[in-house]
Scaffold this motif. Sequence first.
Motif, PDB file in Angstrom:
ATOM      1  N   UNK A  65       9.879   7.267  -5.915  1.00 27.57           N
ATOM      2  CA  UNK A  65       8.690   7.951  -5.429  1.00 27.57           C
ATOM      3  C   UNK A  65       8.234   8.886  -6.542  1.00 27.57           C
ATOM      4  N   UNK A  66       6.940   8.806  -6.904  1.00 29.12           N
ATOM      5  CA  UNK A  66       6.392   9.676  -7.950  1.00 29.12           C
ATOM      6  C   UNK A  66       5.101  10.314  -7.443  1.00 29.12           C
ATOM      7  N   UNK A  67       4.847  11.560  -7.853  1.00 32.59           N
ATOM      8  CA  UNK A  67       3.612  12.227  -7.415  1.00 32.59           C
ATOM      9  C   UNK A  67       2.409  11.693  -8.188  1.00 32.59           C
ATOM     10  N   UNK A  68       1.229  11.773  -7.585  1.00 31.18           N
ATOM     11  CA  UNK A  68      -0.006  11.314  -8.229  1.00 31.18           C
ATOM     12  C   UNK A  68      -0.783  12.447  -8.868  1.00 31.18           C
ATOM     13  N   UNK A  69      -0.163  13.558  -9.052  1.00 24.78           N
ATOM     14  CA  UNK A  69      -0.842  14.694  -9.676  1.00 24.78           C
ATOM     15  C   UNK A  69       0.113  15.862  -9.778  1.00 24.78           C
ATOM     16  N   UNK A  70      -0.422  17.005 -10.155  1.00 25.87           N
ATOM     17  CA  UNK A  70       0.419  18.197 -10.285  1.00 25.87           C
ATOM     18  C   UNK A  70       0.069  19.252  -9.250  1.00 25.87           C
ATOM     19  N   UNK A  71      -0.696  18.878  -8.237  1.00 25.62           N
ATOM     20  CA  UNK A  71      -1.067  19.854  -7.212  1.00 25.62           C
ATOM     21  C   UNK A  71       0.155  20.229  -6.378  1.00 25.62           C
ATOM     22  N   UNK A  72       0.059  21.353  -5.709  1.00 27.22           N
ATOM     23  CA  UNK A  72       1.166  21.827  -4.881  1.00 27.22           C
ATOM     24  C   UNK A  72       1.450  20.825  -3.764  1.00 27.22           C
ATOM     25  N   UNK A  73       0.409  20.291  -3.129  1.00 27.43           N
ATOM     26  CA  UNK A  73       0.588  19.321  -2.046  1.00 27.43           C
ATOM     27  C   UNK A  73       1.279  18.051  -2.541  1.00 27.43           C
ATOM     28  N   UNK A  74       0.915  17.567  -3.718  1.00 29.44           N
ATOM     29  CA  UNK A  74       1.542  16.354  -4.260  1.00 29.44           C
ATOM     30  C   UNK A  74       3.029  16.589  -4.499  1.00 29.44           C
ATOM     31  N   UNK A  92       4.791   4.899  -4.260  1.00 32.42           N
ATOM     32  CA  UNK A  92       6.107   4.347  -3.953  1.00 32.42           C
ATOM     33  C   UNK A  92       6.221   2.994  -4.641  1.00 32.42           C
ATOM     34  N   UNK A  93       7.340   2.784  -5.377  1.00 23.84           N
ATOM     35  CA  UNK A  93       7.545   1.532  -6.100  1.00 23.84           C
ATOM     36  C   UNK A  93       8.987   1.070  -5.942  1.00 23.84           C
ATOM     37  N   UNK A  94       9.191  -0.263  -6.019  1.00 19.47           N
ATOM     38  CA  UNK A  94      10.536  -0.850  -5.944  1.00 19.47           C
ATOM     39  C   UNK A  94      10.863  -1.458  -7.303  1.00 19.47           C
ATOM     40  N   UNK A  95      12.020  -1.062  -7.875  1.00 21.88           N
ATOM     41  CA  UNK A  95      12.489  -1.609  -9.148  1.00 21.88           C
ATOM     42  C   UNK A  95      13.966  -1.950  -9.025  1.00 21.88           C
ATOM     43  N   UNK A  96      14.324  -3.201  -9.099  1.00 21.99           N
ATOM     44  CA  UNK A  96      15.733  -3.636  -9.168  1.00 21.99           C
ATOM     45  C   UNK A  96      16.643  -2.924  -8.170  1.00 21.99           C
ATOM     46  N   UNK A 121       0.844  -1.193   0.000  1.00 17.67           N
ATOM     47  CA  UNK A 121       0.000   0.000   0.000  1.00 17.67           C
ATOM     48  C   UNK A 121       0.873   1.235   0.000  1.00 17.67           C
ATOM     49  N   UNK A 122       0.743   2.066   1.028  1.00 16.93           N
ATOM     50  CA  UNK A 122       1.553   3.272   1.150  1.00 16.93           C
ATOM     51  C   UNK A 122       2.667   3.111   2.180  1.00 16.93           C
ATOM     52  N   UNK A 123       2.824   1.912   2.746  1.00 14.80           N
ATOM     53  CA  UNK A 123       3.827   1.681   3.782  1.00 14.80           C
ATOM     54  C   UNK A 123       5.079   1.056   3.188  1.00 14.80           C
ATOM     55  N   UNK A 124       6.220   1.673   3.471  1.00 12.42           N
ATOM     56  CA  UNK A 124       7.514   1.162   3.040  1.00 12.42           C
ATOM     57  C   UNK A 124       8.212   0.609   4.280  1.00 12.42           C
ATOM     58  N   UNK A 125       8.652  -0.652   4.218  1.00 11.01           N
ATOM     59  CA  UNK A 125       9.374  -1.266   5.329  1.00 11.01           C
ATOM     60  C   UNK A 125      10.753  -1.652   4.842  1.00 11.01           C
ATOM     61  N   UNK A 126      11.788  -1.207   5.569  1.00  7.55           N
ATOM     62  CA  UNK A 126      13.173  -1.457   5.176  1.00  7.55           C
ATOM     63  C   UNK A 126      13.846  -2.252   6.292  1.00  7.55           C
ATOM     64  N   UNK A 127      14.499  -3.356   5.916  1.00  7.24           N
ATOM     65  CA  UNK A 127      15.225  -4.194   6.877  1.00  7.24           C
ATOM     66  C   UNK A 127      16.699  -4.159   6.534  1.00  7.24           C
TER      67      UNK A 127
END
Length: 177
Positions: free
Chosen positions: A52-61, A43-47, A21-27
Motif C-alpha cells: 500500500x502506497x500513498x498518492x500524495x503527501x497530504x495528511x489524509x493520504x 494497492x498493488x500485488x507483487x509476488x 480498482x480500489x477493492x482488495x479481495x482475499x480468499x
Amino acid sequence: MSRIGKRPVELPKGVTATVSGQTVEVKGPKGTRAFTATDDVTVAIDNETITVTPRGTSKRARQQWGMSRTQVANLVQGVTEGFKKELEIQGVGYRAQVQGKVLKLALGYSHDVEYAIPEGIDIVCAKPTEIAITGTDQQQVGQVAANIRDWRRPEPYKGKGIRYKGEYIFRKEGKKK
C-alpha cells in the motif's frame, strides 16, 4: 513516513488476493473477505505480497496509508487464522449456554437474555462461565463481544458481570460503619 504503512503484507500459502480498482479481495481456507480502500492510497500485488502506497503527501493520504495496510493485513489474518475474543462471567447464578443460533444468558434479571448469533460468527461456551467468540471479521467479532458484555458490565464493588478474559476491574471499597 508511516512505519506501519511501508511494511508489505505477506500472503501465506493457500491464500490468494486480487485487486480491482480500489477493492482488495482475499480468499483463504476460512472464506472470502474484501476491503475497499480510499482514493488516497494505491494497492498493488507483487509476488505474494500486497503493498500500500500513498498518492500524495497530504495528511489524509498519510493517515489512510497506515489504516489501509492494517485493514488488508486483517483480511489476510481473518481468512487464515480468524479472530477470537473470550469473555468470562462472574457472579452467583450467572451462566451462559448456546442453543442453536441463540446465546442464552442468565445474568440475574427476572428473565434469561437471548442474544441471536449473527451470520459469520461462532460462539462456544466450554464452561457455563466462559464464552468464546470467533469469526473472520475482526470488527464484527469485537462488536459482538461488546454487545454481550453490555448486558451486564462488571461492577466495581463485587466484580460481578461479564468481562473480557484477563481484564482488570478496579475494585472500590464499600461503605464503612
